[in-house]
Design a protein around this motif. Sequence first.
Motif, short mmCIF file in Angstrom:
data_model
loop_
_atom_site.label_atom_id
_atom_site.label_comp_id
_atom_site.label_asym_id
_atom_site.label_seq_id
_atom_site.Cartn_x
_atom_site.Cartn_y
_atom_site.Cartn_z
N LEU A 104 10.64 4.31 6.80
CA LEU A 104 9.61 5.15 6.20
C LEU A 104 9.60 6.50 6.91
N TRP A 132 3.04 6.50 0.51
CA TRP A 132 2.71 6.92 1.88
C TRP A 132 3.25 8.31 2.15
N ASN A 155 8.31 3.47 -0.41
CA ASN A 155 7.63 4.32 0.57
C ASN A 155 6.92 5.53 -0.01
N ASP A 199 0.81 -1.22 0.00
CA ASP A 199 0.00 0.00 0.00
C ASP A 199 0.84 1.27 0.00
N HIS A 200 2.13 1.15 0.34
CA HIS A 200 3.01 2.32 0.41
C HIS A 200 3.77 2.58 -0.89
N LEU A 256 10.32 -0.38 4.96
CA LEU A 256 9.23 0.11 5.80
C LEU A 256 9.76 0.64 7.12
N HIS A 280 1.15 11.78 3.30
CA HIS A 280 1.31 12.12 4.72
C HIS A 280 2.36 13.22 4.87
N ILE A 307 6.89 6.46 9.99
CA ILE A 307 6.31 5.43 10.83
C ILE A 307 6.77 5.56 12.29
N ASP A 354 5.13 3.47 -4.54
CA ASP A 354 4.93 4.43 -5.62
C ASP A 354 5.37 3.75 -6.91
#
Length: 689
Positions: free
Chosen positions: A632, A63, A60, A43-44, A629, A67, A78, A46
């Motif tokens: 991140l 996300w 990353n 889901d993160h 992750l 954000h 994170i 690109d």
Amino acid sequence: MKATSPILRRRLLALTLAAACVGSVYAAAPTVAPASKPDVVADHIDTSVKPGDDFFEFANGAWLKSHPIPAEESQWGIGQVVQDELYAKLRKISENAAADKSAKPGSDEQKVGDFWTIAMDQPLADKLGITPLKEELSRIDAVHDVNSTLDEAFALQQIGVGLFFDFALSQDEKQSDVMAVHLWQGGLGLPERDYYFNQEKGVAKVRTAYVGHLQRVFHLLGKSDAEAAASAKQVMAFETALAKVSRPLADLRDPEKNYNKMAPADLTSTYTPSIAWNTRLAGWKLPASTVIVGQPEFFKGLQALLSKTPAPVLRDYMRVHLVDAYASYLSQDFDNERFSFYGTTLNGQAEQKPRWKRALRAENQALGMILGRIYVKDYFSEAAKQRYNTMVEAVRTAYAERIDKLDWMSPATKAKAHEKLEAVTKKVGYPDKWKDYSKLTIGRTSYAQNMMNAARWEFDDTVAKFGKPVDRSEWEMTPQTYNAYYNPSNNEIVLPAAQFIIPGFTDDQIDDAVVYGYVAASTIGHEITHGFDDEGRQYDAKGNLKDWWTKEDAERFKQRADVMVKQFNAYEPLPGLHINGKASLGENIADFGGIMIGLDAFKKTEQYKKGEKIAGYTPLQRFFLGYALGWLSQEREQQLRTGLLADVHAPAKWRVNGPLSNVPDFYQAFDVKQGQPMWRPEDQRVKIW
């Protein structure tokens, strides 16, 4: 993460998260069926970025784009999401304690409750103004010569104001079963000595802003504009001279060169005639027969400065450092001024964090293990502790197998490496023995007074260890600290409970591939590798600074490490500011080693052997996505600049792209081709562990 020296113990925030067994340990994630949740790593991603061009942005980027950094933060990722979750838990603990009217005087609940109540009382802090520091400021006013300067400087060290130099009582690097007095360069208001000299335009602006900050502090203390300007200029000149005799950051990572053992009387006669070290240390109840001096030339330079600097300048230097140390606990004018420079100028924060978060940060500093004892009882299970103990052993086994396969290390050195690896102690979750805070007094007089009491208690607690057997069970981090470390003198890795948080997911929603990248590689493998990085490798299995390498193996290690230094020196995150490859070498070796070891351990799992895709990615790909992750994060330019000059860690992006560009399995997993930015010729890749 690893300390740069035994004196500084700079446990800078590292986003090395552990990601398994969270749901059964922390009641943090909402109850959502696994199938309805976004994938923990996919889901993160690109997809507009090719993995071989910039893996950090590929893994990353989605996300990070969705954000943006909040105004109150200097970075966002994170790690900050986890920190907010921790804050929510600690706030509940603190508010419950404050509401408990039955708490007995001197109890943990009374200390936490009173600390929280007074820390949250902004009107009281504003009413008191500078009053909590009046006693110390009056003593500074009485300073008239070098001897009286030193009287007050040694007194202020006991409440956490590091004037002129840094002090610690910690294990003797060459005799790890003995506690020794360490003296280290220090006394600067800017983050690191190069801030006083680097000509990059952003750093130059910081220097100018620092002088302005000093001037405003002096104005708040009652000086006229002209007097404040003159005082600021003189203090800046004094600190610049102090910085000039300080060693650069990279040179502080050589344990042999920073180990200079001598009698206190010899330190006095040879380097600092104005400082009678035997007498001064006796005043701290430290009748030491020897001291370990990090940088003798610094103390010689300090002596020269003390001799020629007028008393009014020394008074101003002490005043401003005292105020900066306690400004966050004073009235809003002092607090805002400190934040304006250290928060906004240095780190880019547009606004202060809410007071309750700042209060919790101070409470963690003052009452850390009291909070920790309550925290683990409420939020960390014995089952979780056991699970991560088991994971450490899996990584240790993989490391042992990798040592056996090294083609550049001789059998003699391999035997010693195995001995050290086997002796690594693991500390997981929380201490087996808790600190005794019974002598710490926390009341409702003032926020600053509570912080002074806590600092003095910590100083006394430290000094009380002198002459006693080393307590190897002690922790340097609280269970609720979002971090981890390796201590070379104890040959141990320490993994606090809070390190095992990943928000929004339970353990059954995270596959092994991500867990091994996220935990085994970036945390456990990273910390164990610190025992074998360029600095840690110089300590033996018992934690003593002792050469256990053959001359040939040591040279081969250095040749391989130099490849990594060259690689990171070439990275230029800001125009004119490169990563310091030598200063960050230990962390970069630990990142690389952690990946290689974590990967070896992962290849033994059923998920890797089956090779089935999840969310479109193979197990090998998900391992590397799990590692990314853990890093991140995005940061403001001001904080990036500060880190490049003062931190031994590379920025997050390069902690991903840098080590992965040396990993053959990464090339295979994402089909990295020659010509892509992350591709390196095989003969130019790092090959250490």
